[in-house]
Design an enzyme around this catalytic site. Structure first.
Site, short mmCIF file in Angstrom:
data_model
loop_
_atom_site.label_atom_id
_atom_site.label_comp_id
_atom_site.label_asym_id
_atom_site.label_seq_id
_atom_site.Cartn_x
_atom_site.Cartn_y
_atom_site.Cartn_z
N GLU A 90 0.79 -1.22 0.00
CA GLU A 90 0.00 0.00 0.00
C GLU A 90 0.83 1.28 0.00
O GLU A 90 0.86 2.04 0.97
CB GLU A 90 -0.98 0.01 1.18
CG GLU A 90 -1.97 -1.14 1.13
CD GLU A 90 -3.10 -1.02 2.14
OE1 GLU A 90 -4.11 -1.73 2.00
OE2 GLU A 90 -2.98 -0.20 3.09
N GLU A 146 -5.70 -8.12 0.08
CA GLU A 146 -6.41 -7.75 1.31
C GLU A 146 -7.84 -7.37 0.96
O GLU A 146 -8.10 -6.65 0.00
CB GLU A 146 -5.77 -6.55 2.02
CG GLU A 146 -4.45 -6.83 2.70
CD GLU A 146 -3.90 -5.61 3.43
OE1 GLU A 146 -4.71 -4.74 3.86
OE2 GLU A 146 -2.68 -5.51 3.55
#
Length: 441
Positions: A167, A352
């Site tokens: 991320e 995720e």
């Protein structure tokens, strides 16, 4: 009917994900300090000033945690290796205890018939490097590549895949422009440099590991569905600007060697000199792409604020404990968008997806049926994306365990396994059992 394993291709992998600082316990095994320790120690940054010193004590309880994966009928485990645990000063002497821990962990994953999916960096910048500017310092790319080489020489022969960065939007924008995560800066110059250097670090690590012959290298990007608050041109531009910052900057840097004009409109004056020359290194081919997805945001034009001149509007959909709207259509949208516009037939993993919920243990059980519904709705969205041509090869739920949820401390629970943070007792939730049934062969 709930979705099952048989609704997916035979080689599709089901897994769960965690991250080192969130579960291991950074106070154990010679781990060095990282910028989350100091961020948490600063009043007002983290709920109750909690940190990851103990977390879930996965450092000592890892065998039990891996057993939860096999008992849940999973195929793979996504974990991260802490830079500060391997190199307590970020550079220099290696912590043998840290390398030994990851050696044991990977062997334990394999012994249970699981595929190890490793992430090199999940947000724990060693404090000694944070002192030198961390991701705002161009030299971070070389420091990170050195760390990547050291840990890969130890466990790279046994992992199924390696992601460089988790991320980068959170690493750079959330942490250097919005200030919500460590190092907690609110500075557009720092943000612009971090937005570029995090990708330069990715490129340097890929270059180094490919030179070592390491296969199956990727990156994990997070995506957030952007919806304009109205069909007004100003709101449409606000949504497009946020889409450029959040969703397009990183994937276009990697796959096209360019950054979107809507983001450069604000960031270009603050970018490091000569950044354009780095794009070849940044845009090396990937072997796979990780997609993290949780929610959508609704964006409106905010003319009285500096660039990007946007504000969020509260949406009408049901929300998680984080206040995030539940919008599984967004996952379908990003999986098909990545395949259509950026990566073609390259393997994609949902690395995720999950929700926070205020779970409680009552009579020895946790009835998180709202999470069951969330999970199966997003699995169904993934199945639809595959049917429509996206080469999605796996789905990792976030997270296996309730854990240290960064600025929210231990208050927000994403796990399919409940953790009592006083006793460290693990209690599988109803969502865990429902998924285990769905994945049974």
């Amino acid at each position: 009917m709930k979705i099952t394993r048989t609704d997916f291709p035979e080689d599709f992998l089901f897994g769960a994900a965690t991250a080192a600082y969130q579960i291991e316990g950074s106070g154990f095994g010679g781990c060095g300090p990282c910028h989350w320790d100091t961020f948490a120690a600063t009043p007002g940054n983290v709920v109750r000033a909690e940190d990851g010193a103990v977390a879930c004590d996965h450092y000592h309880l890892w065998e039990d945690d891996l057993d939860l994966l096999t008992q849940g009928n999973f195929d793979a485990y996504r974990f991260s290796t802490s830079w500060a645990r391997v190199l307590p000063e970020g550079r220099g002497p290696v912590n043998a205890e840290g390398l030994d821990f990851y050696d044991r962990l990977v062997d334990g994953i394999l012994e249970r018939g699981l595929k190890p999916f490793q992430t090199l960096y999940h947000w724990e910048m060693p404090s000694a490097l944070a002192d030198l500017g961390g991701w705002t310092n161009r030299d971070v790319a070389h420091w990170f590549a050195d760390f990547a080489e050291i840990i890969t020489r130890r466990i790279g022969d046994r992992v199924a895949a390696i992601a460089t960065i988790n991320e980068p939007w959170c690493v750079a924008w959330l942490s250097h422009f919005l200030g919500h995560h460590a190092p907690g800066l609110r500075d557009i110059r720092a943000a612009a440099r971090a937005m570029h250097h995090v990708l330069l670090g990715h490129g340097a690590a890929v270059e180094r590991l490919r030179g070592m012959g390491q296969p199956n290298l990727g990156i994990v990007l997070n995506f957030d569905h952007c919806t304009p608050a109205s069909d007004n041109a100003a709101d449409m531009l606000a949504s497009a600007t946020q889409d450029a910052i959040f969703n397009r900057w990183f994937i276009e840097g990697i796959t096209k060697g360019t950054y979107p004009d809507e983001a450069l409109a604000g960031l270009a004056p603050h970018m490091p000199v000569g950044w354009e020359e780095d794009m070849v290194r940044i845009s090396q081919p990937l072997d796979w792409l990780g997609v993290n997805y949780y929610t959508r945001h609704i964006h409106a034009f905010a003319p009285d604020t500096p660039w990007p001149s946007t504000r969020d509007v509260v949406g009408p959909l049901p929300k998680t404990q984080m206040g995030w709207e539940i919008y599984p259509e967004g996952l379908y949208g990003f999986l098909t968008r990545m395949a259509r516009d950026y990566v073609g037939d390259l393997p994609i993993y949902v690395t995720e997806n999950g929700m926070a919920n205020a779970d409680e243990v009552i009579n020895g059980a946790v009835n998180d049926h709202v999470r069951e519904d969330f999970l199966f709705a997003h699995l169904r969205a993934t199945e639809r994306a595959i049917a429509d041509g996206a080469n999605v090869k796996g789905f990792f739920y976030w997270s296996l365990l309730d854990n240290y949820e960064w600025a929210f401390g231990y208050e927000k629970r994403f796990g399919i396994v409940h953790v009592d943070f006083e006793t460290l007792q693990r209690t599988p939730k109803a969502s865990y059992h429902a998924l285990a049934r769905a994945l049974s062969r």
